[in-house]
Design a protein around this motif. Structure first.
Motif, PDB file in Angstrom:
ATOM      1  N   VAL A 195      27.138  42.860  46.554  1.00  0.00           N
ATOM      2  CA  VAL A 195      27.765  42.708  45.222  1.00  0.00           C
ATOM      3  C   VAL A 195      26.840  43.059  44.054  1.00  0.00           C
ATOM      4  CG1 VAL A 195      29.557  41.115  45.957  1.00  0.00           C
ATOM      5  CG2 VAL A 195      27.368  40.165  45.290  1.00  0.00           C
ATOM      6  N   ASN A 208      34.529  38.808  52.330  1.00  0.00           N
ATOM      7  CA  ASN A 208      35.046  39.953  51.577  1.00  0.00           C
ATOM      8  C   ASN A 208      35.779  40.924  52.490  1.00  0.00           C
ATOM      9  OD1 ASN A 208      32.519  40.916  52.778  1.00  0.00           O
ATOM     10  ND2 ASN A 208      32.696  42.694  51.432  1.00  0.00           N
ATOM     11  N   ALA A 221      33.728  43.747  45.089  1.00  0.00           N
ATOM     12  CA  ALA A 221      33.457  42.858  46.225  1.00  0.00           C
ATOM     13  C   ALA A 221      33.151  43.645  47.489  1.00  0.00           C
ATOM     14  CB  ALA A 221      34.645  41.926  46.462  1.00  0.00           C
ATOM     15  N   TRP A 278      28.640  42.679  40.715  1.00  0.00           N
ATOM     16  CA  TRP A 278      29.208  41.394  40.302  1.00  0.00           C
ATOM     17  C   TRP A 278      28.404  40.781  39.163  1.00  0.00           C
ATOM     18  CZ3 TRP A 278      31.101  37.448  44.518  1.00  0.00           C
ATOM     19  CH2 TRP A 278      32.402  37.803  44.927  1.00  0.00           C
TER      20      TRP A 278
END
Length: 364
Positions: free
Chosen positions: A95, A120, A169, A98
């Motif tokens: 990630v 995920n 993700a 993120w």
């Protein structure tokens, strides 16, 4: 509160692995920092055998004394700590796009599931979490992180839920091509981008730049209506749906061997791909030339080809192939594929992410 668990390590087998390992160290540091900023974790644990710049308050565990590394054993050992109950596990390269808020939302989702495992990807997880650590404290967990959630689910030891697909993700940094895609994204941490574009010293001059330029060409095609782009390998339906949502291109998808590693088909010798037959007939360059005559750009997950042909390149050799640095590779199929890709304009080599979340990152 939940515990954040991050694993980042491994001894590089060569200079290209070392370059990617250095980039991943930077990513792990950024991930830990965002985890601390999220406020969602009562504790953060890093297991590593590398020098990673960890924020204050992170518990750093040295994995260098564990002997031959097996992910399942290492996870069980870390979770055996009495201070950990629920946890969220991430690899150091997971990630990278993120935010701290995304991490907080994931931790909250895991906590609400009352012991189910949230991953995920159900078949090949890059990260996962559970409010109940007990199923993970076992001696028979798989040696790779991707397989752990589905392994427990298939044996009735944990309920497994997959997150709704999102580009961010699904994007994980495992290969040089993944790293270059990250560097092409405006959300990439500046220090991480610098590490990536520096490139390894041992490949031909300008090769990192060439690989980056080809990916940027694909990115340009994706933002041009009715471009024709081919994806070959473990192409997932979620990726195609996302590409169709984000762009107005024509995609030719040759989807084969999804879940190949999780189900062990790469090790059993049972993987199959049409690309193997095509290259047997036309040679590696001839096959790629034929495909390029039908399209404007190719994203090629060549791990399926290697498995189907019984080639077992080292990580260093796979990564050299991704960078089309065929001159530095030993004789064999991966070298021939890398040389052909270098000579056929428009071809990009990589692994699973290239034809899934990596492609969607380029499109976004």
């Amino acid at each position: 509160m939940m515990t954040m668990v991050v694993f980042e390590g491994g001894r590089p087998g060569g200079p290209v692995e070392g370059w990617l390992s250095d980039a991943r160290s930077g990513m792990a540091s950024a991930l830990l920092r965002k985890g601390a900023e999220s406020g969602a974790f009562g504790r953060i644990v890093l297991l590593t055998d590398k020098e990673v710049d960890a924020p204050a308050g992170v518990t750093v565990l040295d994995s260098s004394g564990l002997g031959p590394f097996r992910f399942g054993d290492a996870l069980a050992s870390v979770l055996s700590d009495g201070g950990i109950s629920g946890f969220c596990y991430f690899s150091g390269g997971a990630v990278p796009l993120w935010s701290a808020e995304d991490l907080a939302r994931f931790a909250e989702s895991v906590e609400r599931l009352d012991g189910a495992v949230l991953a995920n990807n159900a078949f090949s997880a890059d990260f996962f979490g559970s409010a109940d650590k007990s199923p993970f404290i076992a001696k028979d967990l798989p040696s790779q992180d991707n397989s752990v959630p589905i392994y427990l689910s298939e044996r009735g030891r944990a309920k497994l839920l997959a997150m709704p697909y999102t580009v961010e993700a699904g994007f994980d940094i495992d290969t040089p091509t993944d790293a270059l895609i990250l560097a092409a994204d405006a959300r990439c941490d500046a220090s991480v981008k610098d590490r990536i574009l520096k490139g390894p010293d041992t490949i031909p001059e300008g090769r990192i730049g060439l690989c980056f330029e080809r990916l940027m060409e694909i990115k340009g095609l994706m933002h041009r209506d009715f471009s024709d782009i081919s994806l070959i390998g473990r192409v997932g339906p979620s990726a195609i749906l996302e590409l169709n949502r984000l762009t107005r291109c024509r995609y030719r998808a040759f989807s084969e061997e999804r879940g190949m590693r999780s189900f062990g088909r790469d090790q059993e010798g049972t993987a199959r791909t049409v690309m193997a037959g095509l290259m047997d007939l036309l040679g590696e360059k001839g096959a790629l030339e034929l495909l390029m005559s039908q399209t404007q750009g190719i994203l090629f997950d060549d791990r399926v080809l290697f498995a189907a042909k019984g080639a077992k390149p080292s990580a260093e050799e796979r990564f050299l192939s991704d960078l089309m640095a065929w001159e530095a590779m030993p004789e064999g199929l991966p070298r021939r594929v890398a040389k052909a890709a270098y000579e056929v304009e428009g071809v990009n080599l990589g692994g699973h992410s290239l034809v899934n979340s990596g492609a969607a990152v380029l499109a976004k």
